[in-house]
Design a protein around this motif. Sequence first.
Motif, PDB file in Angstrom:
ATOM      1  N   PHE A   1     -18.907 -11.539   8.029  1.00 49.51           N
ATOM      2  CA  PHE A   1     -19.209 -10.726   9.184  1.00 49.51           C
ATOM      3  C   PHE A   1     -18.039  -9.426   9.053  1.00 49.51           C
ATOM      4  O   PHE A   1     -19.064  -8.413   9.148  1.00 49.51           O
ATOM      5  CB  PHE A   1     -18.821 -11.375  10.470  1.00 49.51           C
ATOM      6  N   CYS A   2     -17.064  -9.630   8.955  1.00 47.40           N
ATOM      7  CA  CYS A   2     -16.012  -8.543   8.430  1.00 47.40           C
ATOM      8  C   CYS A   2     -14.909  -8.854   7.750  1.00 47.40           C
ATOM      9  O   CYS A   2     -14.160  -9.876   8.254  1.00 47.40           O
ATOM     10  CB  CYS A   2     -15.958  -7.722   9.706  1.00 47.40           C
ATOM     11  N   ALA A   3     -14.559  -8.546   6.734  1.00 43.51           N
ATOM     12  CA  ALA A   3     -13.634  -9.169   5.787  1.00 43.51           C
ATOM     13  C   ALA A   3     -12.216  -8.454   6.078  1.00 43.51           C
ATOM     14  O   ALA A   3     -11.113  -8.747   5.514  1.00 43.51           O
ATOM     15  CB  ALA A   3     -13.759  -8.868   4.437  1.00 43.51           C
ATOM     16  N   GLY A   4     -12.262  -7.514   7.273  1.00 46.17           N
ATOM     17  CA  GLY A   4     -10.970  -6.943   7.432  1.00 46.17           C
ATOM     18  C   GLY A   4     -10.706  -5.395   7.606  1.00 46.17           C
ATOM     19  O   GLY A   4     -12.065  -4.799   7.399  1.00 46.17           O
ATOM     20  N   GLY A   5      -9.677  -4.790   7.760  1.00 46.74           N
ATOM     21  CA  GLY A   5      -9.412  -3.247   7.826  1.00 46.74           C
ATOM     22  C   GLY A   5      -9.546  -2.863   6.461  1.00 46.74           C
ATOM     23  O   GLY A   5      -9.400  -3.619   5.573  1.00 46.74           O
ATOM     24  N   ASP A   6      -9.801  -1.551   6.248  1.00 49.71           N
ATOM     25  CA  ASP A   6      -9.954  -1.036   5.001  1.00 49.71           C
ATOM     26  C   ASP A   6      -8.404  -0.685   4.439  1.00 49.71           C
ATOM     27  O   ASP A   6      -8.234   0.576   4.760  1.00 49.71           O
ATOM     28  CB  ASP A   6     -10.839   0.496   4.967  1.00 49.71           C
ATOM     29  N   VAL A   7      -7.936  -1.553   3.939  1.00 45.76           N
ATOM     30  CA  VAL A   7      -6.371  -1.278   3.831  1.00 45.76           C
ATOM     31  C   VAL A   7      -5.979  -0.437   2.679  1.00 45.76           C
ATOM     32  O   VAL A   7      -5.068   0.079   2.761  1.00 45.76           O
ATOM     33  CB  VAL A   7      -5.631  -2.691   3.606  1.00 45.76           C
ATOM     34  N   ARG A   8      -7.024  -0.288   1.779  1.00 46.78           N
ATOM     35  CA  ARG A   8      -6.713   0.707   0.679  1.00 46.78           C
ATOM     36  C   ARG A   8      -6.761   1.979   1.204  1.00 46.78           C
ATOM     37  O   ARG A   8      -5.816   2.805   0.758  1.00 46.78           O
ATOM     38  CB  ARG A   8      -7.912   0.576  -0.308  1.00 46.78           C
ATOM     39  N   LYS A   9      -7.455   2.203   2.146  1.00 53.72           N
ATOM     40  CA  LYS A   9      -7.541   3.733   2.724  1.00 53.72           C
ATOM     41  C   LYS A   9      -6.384   3.782   3.426  1.00 53.72           C
ATOM     42  O   LYS A   9      -5.679   4.962   3.443  1.00 53.72           O
ATOM     43  CB  LYS A   9      -8.761   3.702   3.600  1.00 53.72           C
ATOM     44  N   LEU A  10      -5.686   2.853   4.139  1.00 50.07           N
ATOM     45  CA  LEU A  10      -4.568   2.907   4.971  1.00 50.07           C
ATOM     46  C   LEU A  10      -3.425   3.348   4.106  1.00 50.07           C
ATOM     47  O   LEU A  10      -2.515   4.183   4.199  1.00 50.07           O
ATOM     48  CB  LEU A  10      -4.287   1.709   5.676  1.00 50.07           C
ATOM     49  N   ARG A  11      -3.462   2.522   2.770  1.00 53.93           N
ATOM     50  CA  ARG A  11      -2.247   2.664   1.845  1.00 53.93           C
ATOM     51  C   ARG A  11      -2.153   4.089   1.395  1.00 53.93           C
ATOM     52  O   ARG A  11      -1.185   4.783   1.427  1.00 53.93           O
ATOM     53  CB  ARG A  11      -2.588   1.419   0.855  1.00 53.93           C
ATOM     54  N   GLN A  12      -3.477   4.508   1.231  1.00 58.29           N
ATOM     55  CA  GLN A  12      -3.522   6.051   0.517  1.00 58.29           C
ATOM     56  C   GLN A  12      -2.895   6.935   1.636  1.00 58.29           C
ATOM     57  O   GLN A  12      -2.229   7.826   1.217  1.00 58.29           O
ATOM     58  CB  GLN A  12      -4.817   6.306   0.054  1.00 58.29           C
TER      59      GLN A  12
ATOM     60  N   ASP B   1       0.535   9.353  10.647  1.00 60.87           N
ATOM     61  CA  ASP B   1       0.016   9.450  11.905  1.00 60.87           C
ATOM     62  C   ASP B   1      -1.438   9.051  11.953  1.00 60.87           C
ATOM     63  O   ASP B   1      -1.985   8.530  13.054  1.00 60.87           O
ATOM     64  CB  ASP B   1       0.372  10.661  12.470  1.00 60.87           C
ATOM     65  N   THR B   2      -1.949   9.504  10.856  1.00 60.15           N
ATOM     66  CA  THR B   2      -3.537   9.169  10.609  1.00 60.15           C
ATOM     67  C   THR B   2      -3.638   7.812  10.592  1.00 60.15           C
ATOM     68  O   THR B   2      -4.751   7.090  11.130  1.00 60.15           O
ATOM     69  CB  THR B   2      -4.232  10.078   9.462  1.00 60.15           C
ATOM     70  N   ALA B   3      -2.931   7.179   9.907  1.00 57.31           N
ATOM     71  CA  ALA B   3      -2.855   5.653   9.661  1.00 57.31           C
ATOM     72  C   ALA B   3      -3.042   4.999  11.104  1.00 57.31           C
ATOM     73  O   ALA B   3      -3.816   4.112  11.594  1.00 57.31           O
ATOM     74  CB  ALA B   3      -1.984   5.139   8.708  1.00 57.31           C
ATOM     75  N   ASN B   4      -1.971   5.493  11.881  1.00 54.40           N
ATOM     76  CA  ASN B   4      -1.613   4.710  13.298  1.00 54.40           C
ATOM     77  C   ASN B   4      -2.880   4.993  14.026  1.00 54.40           C
ATOM     78  O   ASN B   4      -3.289   4.300  14.971  1.00 54.40           O
ATOM     79  CB  ASN B   4      -0.602   5.542  13.857  1.00 54.40           C
ATOM     80  N   LYS B   5      -3.641   6.202  13.876  1.00 51.58           N
ATOM     81  CA  LYS B   5      -4.927   6.232  14.904  1.00 51.58           C
ATOM     82  C   LYS B   5      -5.881   5.199  14.438  1.00 51.58           C
ATOM     83  O   LYS B   5      -6.720   4.867  15.401  1.00 51.58           O
ATOM     84  CB  LYS B   5      -5.316   7.664  14.246  1.00 51.58           C
ATOM     85  N   PHE B   6      -6.001   4.646  13.148  1.00 56.13           N
ATOM     86  CA  PHE B   6      -6.821   3.504  12.964  1.00 56.13           C
ATOM     87  C   PHE B   6      -6.236   2.626  13.734  1.00 56.13           C
ATOM     88  O   PHE B   6      -7.128   1.814  14.645  1.00 56.13           O
ATOM     89  CB  PHE B   6      -6.671   3.301  11.438  1.00 56.13           C
TER      90      PHE B   6
ATOM     91  N   ASP C   1       6.948  -3.143   1.420  1.00 62.09           N
ATOM     92  CA  ASP C   1       6.075  -4.106   1.074  1.00 62.09           C
ATOM     93  C   ASP C   1       4.700  -3.821   1.373  1.00 62.09           C
ATOM     94  O   ASP C   1       3.832  -4.606   0.406  1.00 62.09           O
ATOM     95  CB  ASP C   1       6.315  -5.247   1.847  1.00 62.09           C
ATOM     96  N   PHE C   2       4.083  -2.951   2.322  1.00 60.57           N
ATOM     97  CA  PHE C   2       2.633  -2.569   2.370  1.00 60.57           C
ATOM     98  C   PHE C   2       2.077  -1.870   1.405  1.00 60.57           C
ATOM     99  O   PHE C   2       1.165  -2.631   0.766  1.00 60.57           O
ATOM    100  CB  PHE C   2       2.505  -2.072   3.869  1.00 60.57           C
TER     101      PHE C   2
END
Length: 377
Positions: free
Chosen positions: A74-85, A93-98, A324-325
Motif C-alpha cells: 500500500f505504502c512502504a513509508g516516507g521517502d527518507v533518502r530524499k529527507l536525508r539528502q 526547513d524543506t525537510a520539515n515541510k514534508f 543517527d538519522f
Amino acid sequence: TGRIMTSPDLNSYHPDLIIEQAKNGWRIVRLNRPKSLHALDESIVSALLKVFEHFHEDDSVKAIWFDSTTPKAFCAGGDVRKLRQLVINNEVDTANKFFEQEYALDLLLHNYAKPIVVWGEGYVMGGGLGLFMAAPFRLVTPYSRLAMPEINIGLYPDVGGSRFLADRGQIGLFTGLTGSIMTSAGAFSIGWATHICEAQRDNVLQKVLSVDWNHYPAGAFRAIDDTLNSLHRPVASGPLQNSIDVIHSVCRGQNFEYDYQAIIGLSDASSDWLRQASENLQKGSPSTAAITWLLWQWGKQGHAWDEVFALESQISDWKIRHPDFVEGVRARLVDKDLSPEWKSAEKITLKDILSDCAPVTTIDSWNALLRQYGVVA
C-alpha cells in the motif's frame, strides 16, 4: 441540494495519484509510485491533502476507497533518502515541510467525517502505516506486512505513532522499539487492522461500491461495517499472538534500561520473530529507542491528535538533525552496508543517550516528562 465542489480534474492533483469517481458516491484514490513501493514525499502528501480536503467538502462524495496500484505495498513509508539528502544539504526547513504536510494529512484523516476504507495489502510501513491507522476501515490480506521500522534507520515511530503505539500498551511499545513486522493475524489481534480479507481486491471493492445506502438509516459507516464484516475471514494466530506472554515480561514500560536489556536478551529465543526483534533493537539506533520509549510514556497520558502531531513536528525537526538519522539511512538505504555508526552513549540510559542533545519542545507535558526521567534538569 448539496454543494458539488468545482474541484480540479480528478487526475490533475499529482502524476503519481490515480483518482476515480465510482458509483454510489464513492471515490477511489490510488497511490501509483510502484518503483519506490509508493513512498511518500512532500509533493504527494500535499496533493493527497488537497484531494481529501476537496472530497470532505463535496456533498456528492459519500465514501472513499484508498489503495495503491500494486499488491506488493500500500505504502512502504516516507521517502527518507530524499529527507536525508535535504538534511545533508542544510535544507532542514524543506525537510520539515514534508513532515508538516504529512501530519496535516494524517490529522485530517483522523478527524474525517466520511468513511475511508484503506486496502492495506503488502507493505504498510512508517508513513504508510500512519495513513492506514488514520482511517476507520483498515483492511489487510494474508500478504500484508505492517511495521514501524524506524529503529533501523534512526528516525522514530511518528505519523501518530506516539499515540497509536501507546494505545496498544506494552505490545505497542515493543513494536516501536523493535520495528517488528506484523502479519494480518497480528495486526488484526491488536486492532491495527479492522478486517482480514482473503478475497481479491477487486471483488472486495465491487462489494463495497455496491452498498445500498438506503438500507442503512444509521448511516454510511454502519453500512460499510456490515459489508466488510461479511467479508472478514479469521486466520490462524501469527508470531505476535504466540509471543504475547514474552512481550509482556520483557517490555514492561516502567524502566527504559530494563526493557532495553530484556528485549536484547531475546537473542536466543525459540521463535525467529522474537530473535529478529532482539537483533533489530540491538543493532538499532539508541537515540531512536530512547525517544520511542519516552513518546510512548507521553502517549499513554491520552492526548488529542492535534497535540500528538504538534509534538511530533518538533520531535521530527530534532531527530533529523540528530546524526543517527543521516547515518541510519546511509547504512540501510544508500550504501546498504547495514553497519551504521550510531552516536555512542557511555551507558544505555535515557540520560546518557539524550542529555547532551535533549529534545526540549514548546509542549509542557513533554518537557515535564523529560524532567521526570532525568533527561533534563
